[in-house]
Design an enzyme around this catalytic site. Sequence first.
Site, short mmCIF file in Angstrom:
data_model
loop_
_atom_site.label_atom_id
_atom_site.label_comp_id
_atom_site.label_asym_id
_atom_site.label_seq_id
_atom_site.Cartn_x
_atom_site.Cartn_y
_atom_site.Cartn_z
N SER A 97 0.84 -1.20 0.00
CA SER A 97 0.00 0.00 0.00
C SER A 97 0.88 1.25 0.00
CB SER A 97 -0.94 -0.05 1.22
OG SER A 97 -1.96 0.88 1.08
N ASP A 104 -8.16 -6.44 -5.25
CA ASP A 104 -7.90 -5.12 -4.66
C ASP A 104 -8.72 -4.05 -5.39
OD1 ASP A 104 -6.80 -2.80 -3.59
OD2 ASP A 104 -4.74 -3.52 -3.66
N HIS A 142 -7.58 -5.46 -0.83
CA HIS A 142 -6.32 -4.76 -0.56
C HIS A 142 -5.59 -5.35 0.65
CE1 HIS A 142 -3.63 -1.36 -0.67
NE2 HIS A 142 -3.92 -1.04 0.58
N1 COA Z 1 -18.10 -7.84 15.43
C1 COA Z 1 -17.09 -7.25 16.10
N2 COA Z 1 -15.78 -7.56 15.91
C2 COA Z 1 -15.50 -8.53 15.01
C3 COA Z 1 -16.50 -9.18 14.29
C4 COA Z 1 -17.87 -8.80 14.52
N3 COA Z 1 -18.88 -9.38 13.88
N4 COA Z 1 -15.92 -10.09 13.47
C5 COA Z 1 -14.58 -9.99 13.68
N5 COA Z 1 -14.33 -9.07 14.62
C6 COA Z 1 -13.03 -8.64 15.14
C7 COA Z 1 -12.15 -9.82 15.47
O1 COA Z 1 -12.48 -10.34 16.74
C8 COA Z 1 -10.78 -9.18 15.42
O2 COA Z 1 -10.54 -8.51 16.65
P1 COA Z 1 -9.07 -8.22 17.18
O3 COA Z 1 -8.34 -7.45 16.09
O4 COA Z 1 -9.25 -7.43 18.41
O5 COA Z 1 -8.46 -9.58 17.39
C9 COA Z 1 -10.90 -8.11 14.33
O6 COA Z 1 -12.31 -7.92 14.13
C10 COA Z 1 -10.18 -8.45 13.02
O7 COA Z 1 -10.79 -9.48 12.44
P2 COA Z 1 -10.62 -9.75 10.87
O8 COA Z 1 -10.56 -8.49 10.09
O9 COA Z 1 -11.70 -10.72 10.52
O10 COA Z 1 -9.20 -10.44 10.82
P3 COA Z 1 -8.42 -10.92 9.55
O11 COA Z 1 -7.56 -12.05 9.97
O12 COA Z 1 -9.33 -11.14 8.39
O13 COA Z 1 -7.48 -9.66 9.17
C11 COA Z 1 -5.99 -7.91 9.69
C12 COA Z 1 -6.37 -9.37 9.91
C13 COA Z 1 -4.74 -7.63 10.50
C14 COA Z 1 -5.69 -7.65 8.22
C15 COA Z 1 -7.16 -7.01 10.12
O14 COA Z 1 -7.49 -7.30 11.44
C16 COA Z 1 -6.87 -5.53 10.06
O15 COA Z 1 -6.34 -4.95 10.99
N6 COA Z 1 -7.23 -4.88 8.94
C17 COA Z 1 -6.95 -3.50 8.71
C18 COA Z 1 -5.53 -3.38 8.35
C19 COA Z 1 -5.22 -2.12 7.65
O16 COA Z 1 -5.02 -1.09 8.26
N7 COA Z 1 -5.16 -2.22 6.34
C20 COA Z 1 -4.87 -1.11 5.53
C21 COA Z 1 -3.65 -1.25 4.81
S1 COA Z 1 -3.38 0.21 3.92
#
Ligand code: COA
Length: 385
Positions: free
Chosen positions: A168, A337, A366
């Site tokens: 990114s 993406d 993405h």
């Molecule tokens: N209600 C509330 N919370 C929920 C949920 C729901 N229905 N379903 C999932 N969650 C929570 C999970 O418990 C988890 O919590 P935690 O981070 O405190 O452990 C969180 O949501 C992330 O879950 P998810 O997105 O499903 O995980 P993933 O394995 O698919 O993705 C990451 C992992 C690291 C990519 C993701 O958590 C993340 O942070 N994404 C954003 C990253 C970012 O900034 N990207 C931009 C790059 S430019």
Amino acid sequence: MIYAKTEFVNLFNNFPLDLEFGGKLFNIKTAYQTYGKLNSECSNVILVCHALTGNAHAAGILAEKESDPDNAFDLLSKYSEMSCGRPGWWDGIIGPGKALDTNKYFIVCPNILGSCYGTTGPASIDRETSKVYGSSFPVISIKDIVKVQRELFTSLGINRIYAAIGGSMGGMQVLEWSLLYPDFIECIIPVATAIKNTAWAIALNLAAKRAICQDPVFNNGNYTVQPEKGLELARIIAMISYRSDISYNAKFDRLFQNGLNYDSPEFNKKINDNSVFAIQSYLNYQGEKIVKRFDANSYLAITNAIDLFDLTRGRGDTRTVLSSIGTRTLCVGVSSDVLYPPSELRTTAQMIPGAIYKEITSPFGHDSFLIEFEQLNKMLTDFLI
Ligand code: COA
């Protein structure tokens, strides 16, 4: 298991960083983490560049609680509390036996200029005025961020890097490295990125930025408490662009959160609170999480740097600029993406001499560069020598 620790260095003490869009910055504190050992020939350095809300904690588990007293909100401390026991954001590809093998490479991951995790940014205290920068923090660019990284290497006594990799906005830094310091770097791996921010991506950032600026406590950037509602909404908008319709539909469908149903007594309240559906709960949670660990002005400063990014600016037309890249290059796109569509990176690779293009096949959009570690490990291992 790697135990991670953030280090700090003060840069630009004797001369300023001349910023691309005007102004100067002195006394830039930079936070960074390293993994592995620098070899005697200094030929095993890999720079890892993070994305918008990322930080220097790319791998391993933090050895102890960390803090940054120069940041008005000490967000490093808040992050380190939240990430207790959790591995860094690219732990899936950094470590012994992984693609960025710490038995072989010396990995350096700096927190970027403008951020809030130990490196100078809008929430830092300006040493010249002893006040928080806030709205007076200057406009910064990807080029400025890369120049600070270059200075970090000088301070570490490192005079060349083998590879730079990032996803990114991290990929934008990597691309900039190839043209700003071509003699310093051997190969680049831009992932899920673009050579310039598109109108589409600028539009998405506009919605997020306006959410922050319209928060009642924002006060033109001179707030004393975080504009949480605005930052939450900014994150929700961004999170939609980080995934794909396929992944959200597959994961959440039309499910209600926590067994709620149409007959539940709290149904009417929840539908008005936007917290009936599991996808609503998920995005609300993501919004609530970011406000505990990120600074709104940093969000604005960094998204401005992303919007302003154009690798070709002042360098010529796209074909001329890309064909002048002399580093070995692996471009990695993501099939789903919607923020930086893979077609753009594939075209970029076609114009960089000898560049290889690989694509992560994934429904996760993405964010796949933070999830699809098996595919990434294979691609990177095949490319790195
Ligand atoms: N209600 C509330 N919370 C929920 C949920 C729901 N229905 N379903 C999932 N969650 C929570 C999970 O418990 C988890 O919590 P935690 O981070 O405190 O452990 C969180 O949501 C992330 O879950 P998810 O997105 O499903 O995980 P993933 O394995 O698919 O993705 C990451 C992992 C690291 C990519 C993701 O958590 C993340 O942070 N994404 C954003 C990253 C970012 O900034 N990207 C931009 C790059 S430019």
